[in-house]
Design a protein around this motif. Structure first.
Motif: not given
Length: 334
Positions: A84-93
């Motif tokens: 979930p943290l990787v998905f969150m960072l991808a969304c922020l990018i």
């Protein structure tokens, strides 16, 4: 002086500031689909264009503080919530790129609108999932994560994810009410109360579910003197909601945003009370997870220097770009 508690307070403050500040600009992306007009979307994005990247400073600060002062928590949480943290960072990018490119795009502008919507909503959703999974507790064995890669995917974490999306949507809508005027502001104001009711529903569900899924939290809430000290909180939530409704009907500009922050503060206070004194719920206390005192003192000296600077430039940014944003002003923000 308990340096561990001081550091816990600093990290808690950083998380709160991130939720409020980055929460409202993520919320703008969440309500974006309800306003298809291109000029209105330009104006909505320009209400946060000068400050959105600075808002994410608090996320970096919280992560850095966790790594420096509570390394066991950092490594455990990263292992347990990696996806979930990787998905969150991808969304922020995707969301960050859309800010930079959308204003200059012509034929592909609608695609960057989708990136802004998806990035904002996805980041909020996965932050909520991570929070819900953290509240449920992280299985540990010998000080290390002992669960599986998808242990974070539970009904409670999904509920937390949708709840945080609703929270950010309300913050974003109230921010836009404060920064816009005319017909756009009127339509935004109509959204505030339905979003408030939705958020109240999520607050009620999470508040009921939290003690049911964790006996230790139920013990803390209902079988100790804490219950009576927490009893005013639901009344304060209802009072804040009533204040919101009054502010909407009175057509106030800034008051709805202040009331929304009040709801966030009350929910956050309940969260901290539920977690105290654990760094990982029912796994490690703050003092068990903390780095040596010497390391904490060294990093605290750095924080004492850098925190006032971050607070100062954050407040300066909001002061410089205070007031309403109009169509004729938007070119100043690019």
């Amino acid at each position: 002086m308990d340096v561990t508690v001081i550091w816990a307070a600093i990290i808690a403050l950083g998380v709160l500031l991130y939720v409020v500040l980055d929460g409202f600009d993520l919320g703008i992306g969440i309500v974006f689909p309800l306003f298809p007009d291109e000029d209105e979307r330009d104006l909505m994005m320009n209400t946060v264009a000068p400050v959105w990247d600075g808002n994410e400073t608090w996320l970096v600060l919280g992560g850095a503080g966790l790594f420096a002062v509570f390394p066991v928590v950092y490594s455990t949480v990263l292992s347990a919530l990696y996806l979930p943290l990787v998905f969150m960072l991808a969304c922020l990018i995707f969301r960050g790129v859309s800010f930079e490119i959308r204003a200059k795009a012509n034929r592909t502008k609608h695609l960057w609108d989708l990136a802004f919507i998806g990035g904002s909503t996805g980041a909020a959703f996965f932050q909520g999932i991570a929070l819900g999974a953290f509240l449920q507790g992280i299985p540990m064995d010998g000080g290390r994560f002992a669960g599986d890669a998808f242990g974070w995917l539970t009904p409670f974490s999904l509920l937390s994810g949708f709840g945080l999306v609703a929270t950010y949507a309300l913050l974003g809508c109230c921010w836009l009410v404060a920064k816009t005027e005319g017909d756009l502001q009127r339509r935004l104001r109509k959204l505030v109360w339905p979003l408030t009711v939705m958020l109240l529903g999520f607050i009620a569900l999470v508040s009921l579910w939290t003690p049911l899924q964790d006996p230790a939290i139920a013990e803390r809430w209902f079988r100790s003197g804490l219950f009576w000290r927490l009893a005013p909180v639901p009344m304060l939530v209802l009072a804040c909601a009533a204040w919101m409704r009054w502010a909407v009907h009175a057509r106030h500009h800034r008051t709805p945003f202040i009331a929304a922050i009040g709801l966030v503060l009350l929910g956050y206070a309940g969260l901290l009370v539920s977690l105290w004194p654990y760094a990982i719920p029912q796994g490690l206390t703050l003092w068990e997870a903390a780095a040596p005192r010497e390391s904490q003192m060294f990093t605290l000296a750095g924080a004492a220097f850098i925190l006032p600077i971050i607070l100062a430039y954050t407040m300066l940014g909001y002061w410089v770009f205070r007031g309403k944003v109009r169509h004729g002003d938007t070119h100043h923000y690019h």
